[in-house]
Write a protein that holds these residues in place. Structure first.
Motif, PDB file in Angstrom:
ATOM      1  N   ALA A  93     -29.878  -1.064  35.093  1.00  0.00           N
ATOM      2  CA  ALA A  93     -28.967  -2.211  35.016  1.00  0.00           C
ATOM      3  C   ALA A  93     -28.172  -2.137  33.715  1.00  0.00           C
ATOM      4  CB  ALA A  93     -29.747  -3.520  35.077  1.00  0.00           C
ATOM      5  N   GLU A  94     -27.141  -2.959  33.630  1.00  0.00           N
ATOM      6  CA  GLU A  94     -26.363  -3.110  32.404  1.00  0.00           C
ATOM      7  C   GLU A  94     -26.933  -4.315  31.661  1.00  0.00           C
ATOM      8  OE1 GLU A  94     -23.418  -1.787  29.830  1.00  0.00           O
ATOM      9  OE2 GLU A  94     -23.821  -0.954  31.810  1.00  0.00           O
ATOM     10  N   VAL A  95     -27.504  -4.092  30.486  1.00  0.00           N
ATOM     11  CA  VAL A  95     -28.125  -5.178  29.718  1.00  0.00           C
ATOM     12  C   VAL A  95     -27.140  -5.703  28.682  1.00  0.00           C
ATOM     13  CG1 VAL A  95     -29.978  -5.808  28.134  1.00  0.00           C
ATOM     14  CG2 VAL A  95     -30.451  -4.270  30.067  1.00  0.00           C
ATOM     15  N   LYS A  96     -26.935  -7.019  28.686  1.00  0.00           N
ATOM     16  CA  LYS A  96     -26.082  -7.656  27.690  1.00  0.00           C
ATOM     17  C   LYS A  96     -26.870  -8.752  26.980  1.00  0.00           C
ATOM     18  CE  LYS A  96     -22.416  -5.246  28.689  1.00  0.00           C
ATOM     19  NZ  LYS A  96     -21.953  -4.209  27.743  1.00  0.00           N
ATOM     20  N   PHE A  97     -26.863  -8.719  25.662  1.00  0.00           N
ATOM     21  CA  PHE A  97     -27.541  -9.737  24.868  1.00  0.00           C
ATOM     22  C   PHE A  97     -26.553 -10.839  24.478  1.00  0.00           C
ATOM     23  CE2 PHE A  97     -30.828  -6.638  24.540  1.00  0.00           C
ATOM     24  CZ  PHE A  97     -31.990  -7.341  24.236  1.00  0.00           C
ATOM     25  N   TYR A  98     -27.030 -12.068  24.575  1.00  0.00           N
ATOM     26  CA  TYR A  98     -26.270 -13.201  24.046  1.00  0.00           C
ATOM     27  C   TYR A  98     -27.086 -13.798  22.906  1.00  0.00           C
ATOM     28  CZ  TYR A  98     -23.561 -17.414  23.508  1.00  0.00           C
ATOM     29  OH  TYR A  98     -22.779 -18.397  22.974  1.00  0.00           O
ATOM     30  N   VAL A  99     -26.548 -13.781  21.701  1.00  0.00           N
ATOM     31  CA  VAL A  99     -27.235 -14.297  20.518  1.00  0.00           C
ATOM     32  C   VAL A  99     -26.766 -15.725  20.253  1.00  0.00           C
ATOM     33  CG1 VAL A  99     -27.680 -13.989  18.068  1.00  0.00           C
ATOM     34  CG2 VAL A  99     -27.445 -11.975  19.549  1.00  0.00           C
ATOM     35  N   VAL A 100     -27.704 -16.662  20.293  1.00  0.00           N
ATOM     36  CA  VAL A 100     -27.374 -18.080  20.115  1.00  0.00           C
ATOM     37  C   VAL A 100     -27.059 -18.408  18.659  1.00  0.00           C
ATOM     38  CG1 VAL A 100     -28.265 -20.431  20.364  1.00  0.00           C
ATOM     39  CG2 VAL A 100     -28.795 -18.708  22.097  1.00  0.00           C
ATOM     40  N   HIS A 101     -27.652 -17.657  17.709  1.00  0.00           N
ATOM     41  CA  HIS A 101     -27.572 -17.959  16.276  1.00  0.00           C
ATOM     42  C   HIS A 101     -28.198 -19.321  15.996  1.00  0.00           C
ATOM     43  CE1 HIS A 101     -25.119 -14.454  15.308  1.00  0.00           C
ATOM     44  NE2 HIS A 101     -24.407 -14.723  16.383  1.00  0.00           N
ATOM     45  N   GLY A 102     -29.413 -19.479  16.499  1.00  0.00           N
ATOM     46  CA  GLY A 102     -30.151 -20.720  16.316  1.00  0.00           C
ATOM     47  C   GLY A 102     -30.990 -21.017  17.543  1.00  0.00           C
ATOM     48  N   ASP A 103     -31.575 -22.188  17.548  1.00  0.00           N
ATOM     49  CA  ASP A 103     -32.427 -22.632  18.649  1.00  0.00           C
ATOM     50  C   ASP A 103     -31.581 -23.467  19.599  1.00  0.00           C
ATOM     51  OD1 ASP A 103     -34.253 -23.871  20.332  1.00  0.00           O
ATOM     52  OD2 ASP A 103     -35.746 -24.157  18.759  1.00  0.00           O
ATOM     53  N   ILE A 104     -31.364 -22.971  20.808  1.00  0.00           N
ATOM     54  CA  ILE A 104     -30.467 -23.642  21.746  1.00  0.00           C
ATOM     55  C   ILE A 104     -30.979 -25.018  22.155  1.00  0.00           C
ATOM     56  CG2 ILE A 104     -31.449 -22.793  23.932  1.00  0.00           C
ATOM     57  CD1 ILE A 104     -28.522 -22.171  24.786  1.00  0.00           C
ATOM     58  N   THR A 105     -32.296 -25.254  22.005  1.00  0.00           N
ATOM     59  CA  THR A 105     -32.853 -26.540  22.409  1.00  0.00           C
ATOM     60  C   THR A 105     -32.674 -27.638  21.366  1.00  0.00           C
ATOM     61  OG1 THR A 105     -35.061 -26.025  21.543  1.00  0.00           O
ATOM     62  CG2 THR A 105     -34.602 -25.402  23.831  1.00  0.00           C
ATOM     63  N   ILE A 106     -32.339 -27.262  20.144  1.00  0.00           N
ATOM     64  CA  ILE A 106     -32.153 -28.285  19.102  1.00  0.00           C
ATOM     65  C   ILE A 106     -30.788 -28.184  18.422  1.00  0.00           C
ATOM     66  CG2 ILE A 106     -34.612 -28.549  18.648  1.00  0.00           C
ATOM     67  CD1 ILE A 106     -34.291 -26.789  16.196  1.00  0.00           C
ATOM     68  N   LYS A 107     -30.082 -27.092  18.651  1.00  0.00           N
ATOM     69  CA  LYS A 107     -28.803 -26.875  17.998  1.00  0.00           C
ATOM     70  C   LYS A 107     -27.765 -27.887  18.491  1.00  0.00           C
ATOM     71  CE  LYS A 107     -25.608 -23.090  16.940  1.00  0.00           C
ATOM     72  NZ  LYS A 107     -25.254 -21.679  17.246  1.00  0.00           N
ATOM     73  N   ASP A 108     -27.049 -28.487  17.561  1.00  0.00           N
ATOM     74  CA  ASP A 108     -25.970 -29.434  17.891  1.00  0.00           C
ATOM     75  C   ASP A 108     -26.445 -30.548  18.820  1.00  0.00           C
ATOM     76  OD1 ASP A 108     -24.183 -27.865  16.386  1.00  0.00           O
ATOM     77  OD2 ASP A 108     -23.800 -26.569  18.104  1.00  0.00           O
ATOM     78  N   ARG A 109     -27.647 -31.041  18.570  1.00  0.00           N
ATOM     79  CA  ARG A 109     -28.185 -32.209  19.274  1.00  0.00           C
ATOM     80  C   ARG A 109     -28.234 -32.003  20.794  1.00  0.00           C
ATOM     81  NH1 ARG A 109     -25.411 -37.317  15.989  1.00  0.00           N
ATOM     82  NH2 ARG A 109     -26.224 -36.741  13.922  1.00  0.00           N
TER      83      ARG A 109
END
Length: 234
Positions: free
Chosen positions: A40-56
């Motif tokens: 498969a073609e693997v693509k990483f997405y980096v959140v640069h933080g915790d997506i569950t708490i970032k920006d409320r």
């Protein structure tokens, strides 16, 4: 290659999206993940933080945030939903399910995590963070598909460094990069050794996907060294 930069054709590899918290996460496991999923073609997405708490983040917005990650990958590489095989999301737990009684106050400095307690300058804020993050992790772990695409979230407890390096402490950004580079070099070309590492007895949580989440929610286990990431390779 795609002719004229057009969208993916059925003859090309389908895509697996890996969502991770930081660039050092991708650096540590990116090579071995791409080797294992070479079909498969693997693509990483980096959140640069915790997506569950970032920006409320909240219960109503968390799935929109995952959708936004997918949208960004699609815009960048001109994929459509049908091109994506699955979405793998890797999250740090940071002791989120621990009881409030293990959160202790200190006067200054960053929040510190230990296998049996969390020490912080703002106990009330951390208790609130834990409640919100726990609710959102429950929602995400109960979400089997997003836009019809298979989705699963896996955990590193207390965090990725804890699981991979067996050290529970605050790492500087420089240390994270140095450790991740060494880790990637160690397992490059040796996917089996990496899978053996994260499948070790006492580290890898056994059972079904749902059972691994029920396990980690009890007591102080989200502060201790556990992962269910091995299930990605089953």
């Amino acid at each position: 290659m795609r002719e004229g930069g057009g969208r993916m054709t059925s003859k090309e590899k389908r895509v697996i999206i890996f969502i991770v918290e930081g660039p050092s996460n991708e650096s540590a496991i990116g090579t071995v993940i791409k080797e294992y999923f070479s079909s498969a073609e693997v693509k990483f997405y980096v959140v640069h933080g915790d997506i569950t708490i970032k920006d409320r983040a909240d219960h109503g917005s968390i799935l929109k945030r995952i959708n936004a990650c997918i949208d960004e990958i699609q815009r960048k590489y001109r994929y459509e939903d049908g091109d994506i095989l699955k979405i793998v999301h890797l999250a740090d737990l940071d002791g989120v399910f621990a009881e409030d009684k293990v959160i202790q106050k200190k006067e200054a400095g960053p929040t510190e995590y230990y296998p049996d307690r969390i020490v912080t300058t703002d106990v009330e804020a951390l208790e609130k963070r834990n409640r919100t993050k726990a609710e959102l992790l429950y929602k995400l772990s109960s979400t089997g598909r997003i836009r019809g695409i298979p989705y699963r979230i896996y955990y590193m407890s207390c965090n990725l460094e804890h699981v991979l390096y067996n050290e529970l402490r605050e790492f500087s950004d420089t240390e994270k990069w140095e450790r991740s580079d060494r880790f990637a070099e160690r397992f490059e070309g040796n996917v089996g050794a990496f899978i053996s590492l994260i499948s070790e007895e006492g580290l890898a949580v056994e059972g079904s996907y749902k059972e691994t989440w029920k396990f980690i929610e009890k007591g102080e286990r989200s502060l201790e060294r556990y992962t269910n990431f091995q299930q990605v390779f089953l």
